[in-house]
Design an enzyme around this catalytic site. Structure first.
Site, PDB file in Angstrom:
ATOM      1  N   GLY A   1       0.815  -1.212   0.000  1.00 55.78           N
ATOM      2  CA  GLY A   1       0.000   0.000   0.000  1.00 55.78           C
ATOM      3  C   GLY A   1       0.847   1.259   0.000  1.00 55.78           C
TER       4      GLY A   1
ATOM      5  CG  ASP B   1       7.788   4.179  10.968  1.00 58.46           C
ATOM      6  OD1 ASP B   1       7.706   2.990  10.605  1.00 58.46           O
ATOM      7  OD2 ASP B   1       7.547   4.548  12.134  1.00 58.46           O
TER       8      ASP B   1
ATOM      9  N   GLY C   1      -4.639  -0.628   5.467  1.00 58.68           N
ATOM     10  CA  GLY C   1      -4.431  -0.421   6.905  1.00 58.68           C
ATOM     11  C   GLY C   1      -5.689   0.043   7.614  1.00 58.68           C
TER      12      GLY C   1
ATOM     13  NE  ARG D   1       2.736   6.770   3.271  1.00 62.30           N
ATOM     14  CZ  ARG D   1       1.667   6.141   3.766  1.00 62.30           C
ATOM     15  NH1 ARG D   1       0.535   6.100   3.090  1.00 62.30           N
ATOM     16  NH2 ARG D   1       1.723   5.545   4.946  1.00 62.30           N
TER      17      ARG D   1
END
Length: 214
Positions: free
Chosen positions: A17, A74, A164, A200
Site C-alpha cells: 500500500g 514510517d 491499513g 503521506r
C-alpha cells in the site's frame, strides 16, 4: 539541506500500500524507482521508539544495500484517548501469531480499547495519522519530513479503498473515511497544489519543497 540530484531512487518499503502511494506521488517527477521488496532486501528490525527513528532505519538500510538514495516512510495512527497508541506500533497491532497482518482485527482492537475508555462521542475519538519520510544517501546523510492530518476514529469501518486503518479514519472537515476516498482524493497531491490531504502527501510536499525544488 541536501538536494536530490538523481532521478533513480529506492522506495525503502515492503508494504504494498505504501509503495503504491509513494509511486503515485513521485510519478510526476520522472523518478525511476524500485522498492526494497522488488530488490529482495531484508526488512530491517524497526527498533526505534519514534516515527523518525524507524523511518531512518529503513531508509539507511536500503541506501546502503543499493548504493542509491532511498526514500522510506514510517507512519501510524495516534489516538488521543489511548494515550497516543498504537502510534509507532500501528502495524504491530495487526500482527497475528503466524506473522501475517490482519488490519480488520487491528481495527476491532482499536474500537475495543476506545469502548473500554468510554470514548463513544466524536469529541472523545480524536486522532491523527502521522507520516515521516526519510531520504537517505549511501554515505549516511539523511533528511526527515513529517506530515500529519487530524481526524476522528469512525465506527464501523467504512470503505474498501486504501489500506491499513483507512476505513476507520475520518479526516477533519470530511464526512467520509480514507477508506471511502479514491487514491486521487486521499493522496493525489501534485506540484503547485497549495494543500495536500493525507499525512503521506503532506510529508511528500515538504520533501519536494526541500529536496527537489531549486
Amino acid at each position: 539541506m541536501r538536494k536530490l540530484e538523481t532521478k533513480t531512487i529506492v522506495v525503502a518499503s515492503h508494504n504494498a500500500g505504501k509503495i503504491a502511494e509513494i509511486a503515485d506521488l513521485i510519478g510526476p517527477f520522472g523518478f525511476s524507482a524500485k522498492s526494497a521488496a522488488e530488490l529482495r532486501f531484508a526488512e530491517p528490525d524497526e527498533t526505534g521508539t519514534t516515527f523518525e527513528e524507524n523511518a531512518t532505519i529503513k531508509a539507511l538500510a536500503s541506501a546502503k544495500a543499493s548504493g542509491l538514495p532511498s526514500l522510506s516512510d514510517d507512519s501510524g495512527i495516534v489516538i488521543d484517548a489511548l494515550g497516543g497508541a498504537p502510534g509507532v506500533y500501528t502495524a504491530n497491532w495487526a500482527e497475528r501469531e503466524d506473522g501475517s497482518r490482519d488490519f480488520a482485527m487491528a481495527m476491532e482492537k482499536v474500537e475495543k480499547a476506545l469502548a473500554d475508555k468510554g470514548a463513544t462521542e466524536p469529541s472523545q475519538r480524536t486522532a491523527r495519522f502521522v507520516s515521516v519520510l526519510c531520504l537517505a544517501w549511501p554515505d549516511g546523510h539523511t533528511e526527515l519530513f513529517r506530515g500529519e492530518v487530524e481526524g476522528i476514529v469512525a465506527w464501523p469501518p467504512r470503505g474498501n479503498k486504501g489500506f491499513g486503518y483507512d476505513p476507520i479514519f475520518q479526516p477533519e472537515g470530511y464526512d467520509v473515511t480514507f477508506g471511502e476516498m479514491s487514491a486521487e482524493e486521499k493522496h493525489g497531491w501534485k506540484p503547485g497544489d497549495p494543500q495536500a490531504l493525507s499525512h503521506r502527501a503532506r510529508a511528500f510536499k515538504i520533501f519536494v519543497e526541500t529536496c527537489l525544488e531549486t
